[in-house]
Each structure stands twice: as structure tokens, then as C-alpha cells.
Design an enzyme around this catalytic site. Structure first.
Site, short mmCIF file in Angstrom:
data_model
loop_
_atom_site.label_atom_id
_atom_site.label_comp_id
_atom_site.label_asym_id
_atom_site.label_seq_id
_atom_site.Cartn_x
_atom_site.Cartn_y
_atom_site.Cartn_z
N THR A 130 0.83 -1.21 0.00
CA THR A 130 0.00 0.00 0.00
C THR A 130 0.86 1.25 0.00
OG1 THR A 130 -1.56 1.26 1.37
CG2 THR A 130 -0.07 -0.21 2.52
N ASP A 131 0.29 2.36 -0.47
CA ASP A 131 1.01 3.63 -0.40
C ASP A 131 1.07 4.17 1.03
OD1 ASP A 131 -1.67 4.36 -0.13
OD2 ASP A 131 -1.66 5.82 -1.76
N GLU A 132 0.29 3.60 1.94
CA GLU A 132 0.27 4.12 3.31
C GLU A 132 1.59 3.90 4.03
OE1 GLU A 132 -3.27 3.64 5.66
OE2 GLU A 132 -4.44 3.09 3.89
N TYR A 155 -1.65 -0.51 11.05
CA TYR A 155 -1.81 -1.17 9.75
C TYR A 155 -0.63 -0.87 8.84
CZ TYR A 155 -3.09 -1.50 4.84
OH TYR A 155 -3.07 -1.75 3.49
N LYS A 159 2.41 -3.34 7.31
CA LYS A 159 2.66 -3.53 5.87
C LYS A 159 4.09 -3.12 5.52
CE LYS A 159 0.37 -4.73 2.99
NZ LYS A 159 0.17 -6.11 2.43
#
Length: 345
Positions: A130-132, A155, A159
Site C-alpha cells: 500500500t502507499d500508506e 496497519y 505492511k
């Protein structure tokens, strides 16, 4: 090619499964069937002789070894993950165990399988992230593959850790890996705890439409079927050891996105008053990232990919799908946490 897809009954995973089977790949769908999984997501391909299903948890190494031995996949597409930020705030342990320990187990099972096969150059381990993991942007700039990691929720931290494990297994053991980091996905089969389905379903039920803070947080929106197409392309043509950012090139403020959905519902399912009257601003989530934006230059220049669906067209398709598929979403409203405010910390 025979693909082992983890999390194939989830939102993005099922899009990958449906597209891969349609393109002639054999697919083994490995899913633990936790709260966000839904067998109905893969119903369109479930009867295909190119599709098989294994219910297993990626935290269970013995089950993973059995599945690799039984099916002998040519590639792994790793999408299984706990992915809801608000749930990670309330209960981070599941995110650590699944996203970090589960990824470690899968890497080790894949490495053992790869070694038994004689370390074929054709094998691939594709890790979908993810870009997060990159944190939060200000008003300018976009995330590139070289952006330093700066996760800000349990989260995204989990990741980020899994991304680092995948890179380490490539550098240390030579496992042939590719990685991708995507922007916010949306589209059909989206589990009804994420923003877009929450807006649609709350609107239809006459409930308040919750918008965090002032609604000025910005996201780059990627139609899930475009994402599935990009993932298969990276699997087949991406450079080993390389990461690719996949973005929709569709930045929108949350409040503008919500108002667009309300306008589409006014058109497609009109009622006496505008749906936008139901918009309600609620207390922001802790550590809410201000803006995400993906720079997709690498995947465009190296692999020739770019999104085919604008956010306006994608939202129209998505609203239409939810209006036409009540039999899919209604049973999900009774699952744990759906419809509740989570992530208050």
C-alpha cells in the site's frame, strides 16, 4: 501459469482471481475466510476447471507447506492481509500476526518450494502492498518508489515491515520477488466498512454519511479492476527485485468524493431530499494521514501501464453495481464491526 493467490476472497484478491482465470491462468485461491472474505466474490469463476480453493491461514506454516507441495505454483501473488486502519487502531495484534508473521511464513514456504524446484528463474513472489507505508504528504509532491517509509498507523507499520521482509528474502536468499504499492482501491465487491461502500449504503438506508474531520484529506483513487490488470502485468513483466507504484491518477478530497457519490445516487436512485443532506462530519481518526498521491512514472515507462478508468466513470460503475447487487452486500451488514465507529483510540 499456475498462480497461488493469497487473500483471493477479499476485495482486491478476488479481482485478481477473476481476471487471472479469465486470461487463462490456473489459480489456487488461499484464504483464511476471516470477516472481510466472501466466497461470493469469486462465484463468477468458482466452477472453472482453472480454479481451486484452499482454506488456510498464512500464519499456519504446515498448511502452507502442504499447499505448495500439492499445487506446485509457478508464482505467488500475496494479497492476504488485515487492511482496515480503524480496526488496526482498536486491535493491532491481528495486524502484526497476519501481516508480519504471516508474510514471514509465506516467504519461507515459498523459498522452500522454490529450492525444491531447483531455484527456477521463472518463479515469482509478488508482494502487494500500500502507499500508506510512505506516510503523509503535504499539498505538493507524490510518492515514488524511492520515498522513505514513514508509516503512521499499526496497519501501515505492519505492511511496511512485510515489505522489508520481502526485500530481505530477495537480497539474502535470492528469492525472485517483485513488489507493488497501490493507492486507494474502490469498485465492485468492496467490503462495506470502507469509505465508498459506507457512503453508498448509509445513503440508501437514510443514515448519516460519516466524513472524518473536515473532509479535506486527499486520496488517489484506483479502480480495482485496473489494479488487478496492473498486478498481473508486474507479475509477468516486472524486473526482479523491483518495486512499482500503482496509482489511479485520480486525486480527490474525501468530501468531494462523497458529494460526487451523493449526486450519482440522486440521479440513479432519487428520493425526496438530496442524499448530501445526510453528510455528517465526525471526529477525525487518530493519526489520519492528510494526503496520499502516487507517482506512477516507473510502471508507465517500464511496463506501459496506466489506469483506464477515471474516478468519475469508476464511481458511476460502482454505485450502479451496489444498486444492482443488494443480495451480495446485505448479508455482510451483520458481520462484526460493520456499521460501527471504529478506531477511536
Amino acid at each position: 501459469m499456475k498462480l497461488l493467490v493469497t487473500g483471493g476472497c477479499g476485495f482486491i484478491g478476488s479481482a485478481v482471481v477473476r481476471l487471472a482465470v479469465a486470461r487463462g491462468h490456473e489459480v489456487v485461491n488461499l484464504d483464511a475466510m476471516t470477516y472481510a472474505a466472501n466466497a461470493a466474490n469469486v462465484a463468477p469463476v468458482a466452477s472453472s476447471n482453472r480454479y481451486s480453493f484452499e482454506q488456510a491461514d498464512i500464519r499456519d506454516r504446515a498448511a502452507l507447506d502442504r499447499i505448495f507441495a500439492t499445487h506446485s505454483p509457478d508464482a505467488v501473488m500475496h494479497l492476504a492481509a488485515e487492511s482496515h486502519v480503524d480496526r488496526s487502531i482498536d486491535g493491532p495484534a491481528d495486524f502484526i500476526q497476519t501481516n508480519i508473521t504471516g508474510t514471514f511464513n509465506l516467504l519461507e514456504a515459498a523459498r522452500a518450494h522454490w529450492m525444491r524446484q531447483g531455484k527456477p528463474d521463472s518463479f515469482r513472489f509478488h508482494h502487494i502492498s500500500t502507499d500508506e507505508v510512505f506516510g503523509s504528504l503535504g499539498p505538493e509532491g507524490r510518492f515514488t518508489e524511492e520515498t522513505p517509509y514513514d508509516p503512521r498507523s499499526p496497519y501501515s507499520a505492519s505492511k511496511a515491515a512485510s515489505d522489508h521482509l520481502v526485500r530481505a528474502w530477495h537480497e539474502t536468499y535470492g528469492l525472485p520477488v517483485v513488489l507493488t504499492n497501490c493507492s486507494n482501491n474502490y469498485g465492485p465487491y468492496h467490503f462495506p466498512e470502507k469509505l465508498i461502500p459506507v457512503v453508498i449504503l448509509n445513503a440508501l438506508h437514510g443514515k448519516p454519511i460519516p466524513v472524518y474531520g473536515t473532509g479535506k484529506n486527499v486520496r488517489d483513487w484506483l479502480y480495482v479492476e485496473d489494479h488487478a490488470d496492473a498486478l498481473l502485468l508486474v507479475l509477468e513483466k516486472g524486473r526482479i527485485g523491483r518495486s512499482y507504484n500503482i496509482g489511479g491518477e485520480n486525486e480527490r478530497r474525501n468530501i468531494d468524493l462523497v458529494r460526487t457519490i451523493c449526486a450519482l445516487l440522486d440521479e440513479m436512485a432519487p428520493k425526496a431530499t438530496p442524499y448530501a443532506d445526510q453528510i455528517t462530519f465526525v471526529t477525525d481518526r487518530p493519526g489520519h494521514d492528510a494526503r496520499y498521491a502516487i507517482d506512477p512514472t516507473r510502471i508507465r515507462e517500464e511496463l506501459g501501464w496506466r489506469p483506464s478508468v477515471t474516478v468519475e466513470e469508476g464511481l458511476r460503475r460502482t454505485v450502479r453495481w451496489y444498486l444492482d447487487n443488494e443480495a451480495w452486500w446485505r448479508p455482510l451488514l451483520n458481520r462484526q464491526g460493520v456499521g460501527e465507529r471504529l478506531g477511536r483510540a
